[in-house]
Scaffold this active site. Structure first.
Site, PDB file in Angstrom:
ATOM      1  N   GLY A 218       0.844  -1.065   0.046  1.00 24.58           N
ATOM      2  CA  GLY A 218      -0.002   0.019   0.002  1.00 24.58           C
ATOM      3  C   GLY A 218       0.878   1.055   0.115  1.00 24.58           C
ATOM      4  O   GLY A 218       1.969   1.270  -0.364  1.00 24.58           O
ATOM      5  N   ASN A 219       0.196   2.289   0.305  1.00 22.60           N
ATOM      6  CA  ASN A 219       1.147   3.748   0.255  1.00 22.60           C
ATOM      7  C   ASN A 219       0.493   4.403   1.424  1.00 22.60           C
ATOM      8  O   ASN A 219      -0.358   4.108   2.301  1.00 22.60           O
ATOM      9  CB  ASN A 219       0.843   4.452  -1.112  1.00 22.60           C
ATOM     10  CG  ASN A 219      -0.620   4.691  -1.409  1.00 22.60           C
ATOM     11  OD1 ASN A 219      -1.171   5.537  -0.684  1.00 22.60           O
ATOM     12  ND2 ASN A 219      -1.049   3.771  -2.310  1.00 22.60           N
TER      13      ASN A 219
END
Ligand code: CTP
Length: 424
Positions: A218-219
């Protein structure tokens, strides 16, 4: 305009002095009507000096001029900042036991309130109900900001920044047929704005690609900027949907109730949601940070250490925005649709961040591109932001707006740029 600034007794009363100054700088005539409790926080002399007008808290001053009726009658806008839970309750009940509440009963102009209180008070069913009823009567009630409160606690309940209050207040006053105190739900603030009748879809947050049932790639996107954009679009009257990719629950809880939220997680889910909305959306704003790659295969069971390293095989995700541009250009989606991309760039030793953003605008083929400089620790998870908005011009990317401030403030400027682009 002749504006009444109501100030009630909260620690944030000092911020109302900045609101007052802002209104005065724009040439408005401001009459400050504090409650008695407000004067415990900021004294009468400050309000009189900054407004250049007498200040009273009670209906028994200036009786010969029937002040408690005259002030309300003459007002073209009432702004209450901060608005305590007590003020909201008294206003909802129609109690008129001081000059401010008496003024509220006689005013027929738009009323904008910026509540500030502890989270428990804001979320108490009594306050929730009072806010809903006042909104139904046409009041614009600005959602409180989320953050540190007076004590050690934090959550929704902070007074928004003065510039955001100013902006919301003046927008409410200038909205065509600005809502007055009518007992009709059609007077909702957003129903009269410049985007009334326009469907706006905003994607926010960051997509996550599962590695196994408990892990993902993810980020760091919090979704705050996308959520603020959705709130600004709704405030401008748009029928607004937020496609929320793993957005913090506190951010979602803070959204105005007239923003519809569809939660998604992976890039494939976000793409499906975007495509489902593409045939009806007049504007799509892709503020989400989309994972460019996903694991070629997500493990069905939790992966175990096997000793040594781990090599992951990743495959490229579809470019959702590019797909939207192609579908629109092929006439497959809503005619006249405005597509807006975001570019969060750090730049590189060879190419400065803004040049990468300009190249991205032309590569993606969107109508607008909002460039966000994320070099250093800027932007991700922060409350403040700086953006530059580009459109494709005759000689490459052309700057059409630049904005710095809270994410709410920046969002209003971006929405303004979108409105300008649609009326070009
Ligand atoms: N975007 C998208 N689908 C993707 C990647 C990005 O729709 N698979 C959208 C983002 O929501 C944003 C814009 O495209 O509005 C730019 O995203 P960004 O991650 O900055 O760009 P990339 O397309 O990933 O390009 P690059 O990797 O070259 O920076």
């Amino acid at each position: 305009m002749r504006i009444v600034l109501g100030v009630t007794g909260g620690i944030a009363a000092y911020k109302a002095a900045h609101v007052l100054r802002g209104l005065r700088e724009q040439g408005h005539e401001v009459r400050v009507v504090p409650t008695e409790a407000a004067l415990t926080f900021v004294g009468r002399a400050t309000w009189e000096a900054l407004s250049g007008q007498p200040v009273s808290t009670t209906v028994f001053d200036g009786v010969e001029q029937v002040e408690h009726v005259r002030i309300g009658h003459e007002a073209e806008l009432v702004v209450i900042a901060p608005a305590t839970a007590d003020l909201l309750a008294r206003a909802r009940a129609g109690i008129a036991d001081d000059l401010l509440t008496a003024t509220l009963l006689t005013a027929t102009c738009p009323v904008v309130a910026a509540p500030a209180m502890h989270t428990q008070m804001w979320e108490n069913p009594a306050t929730v109900e009072n806010v809903a009823v006042l909104r139904e009567r046409g009041w614009t009630i600005i959602e409180p900001a989320v953050g540190r409160l007076t004590g050690a606690d934090s959550g929704p309940g902070r007074l928004p920044e003065p510039e955001d209050i100013l902006e919301a207040a003046l927008a409410a006053a200038h909205a065509p047929s600005a809502p007055v105190q009518q007992d009709t739900s059609s007077a909702e603030a957003g129903e009269t704005g410049p985007l009334h009748g326009t469907s706006v879809v905003v994607s926010a947050g960051g997509t996550r690609e599962p590695l196994d049932p408990v892990r993902f790639l993810g980020n760091r996107s919090s979704g705050k900027q996308g959520a603020a954009l959705a709130a600004a679009a709704a405030a401008a009257g748009a029928d607004t949907t937020l496609l929320a990719a793993n957005v913090d629950s506190a951010v979602l809880a803070d959204l105005p109730t007239n923003v519809q939220v569809d939660e998604v997680s992976t890039t494939a889910e976000l793409q499906a949601a975007c495509m489902a909305h593409a045939s009806t959306a007049d504007v799509i704003i892709m503020a989400a940070a989309v994972a460019d790659y996903r694991p070629a295969q997500a493990a069905e069971h939790k992966m175990k250490k096997s000793g040594g390293g781990l090599v992951l095989e990743l495959v490229e995700n579809p470019d959702i925005l590019r797909g939207l541009v192609e579908a629109r250009d092929a006439g497959l989606t809503r005619t006249g649709q405005t597509l807006v991309g975001f570019a969060a760039e750090t730049g590189s030793p060879e190419t400065p961040a803004h040049e990468l953003a300009q190249q991205k605008l032309l590569r993606k083929g969107t109508d607008l591109l909002v460039f966000n400089d994320v070099s250093g620790d800027r932007a991700f998870g922060q409350d403040d932001n700086t953006v530059v908005v580009y459109r494709p011009g005759d000689a490459g990317a052309q700057e059409v707006a630049r904005s710095t401030g809270s994410k709410a403030h920046v969002s209003h400027d971006v929405i303004r740029a979108i409105i300008a682009e649609r009326t070009r």
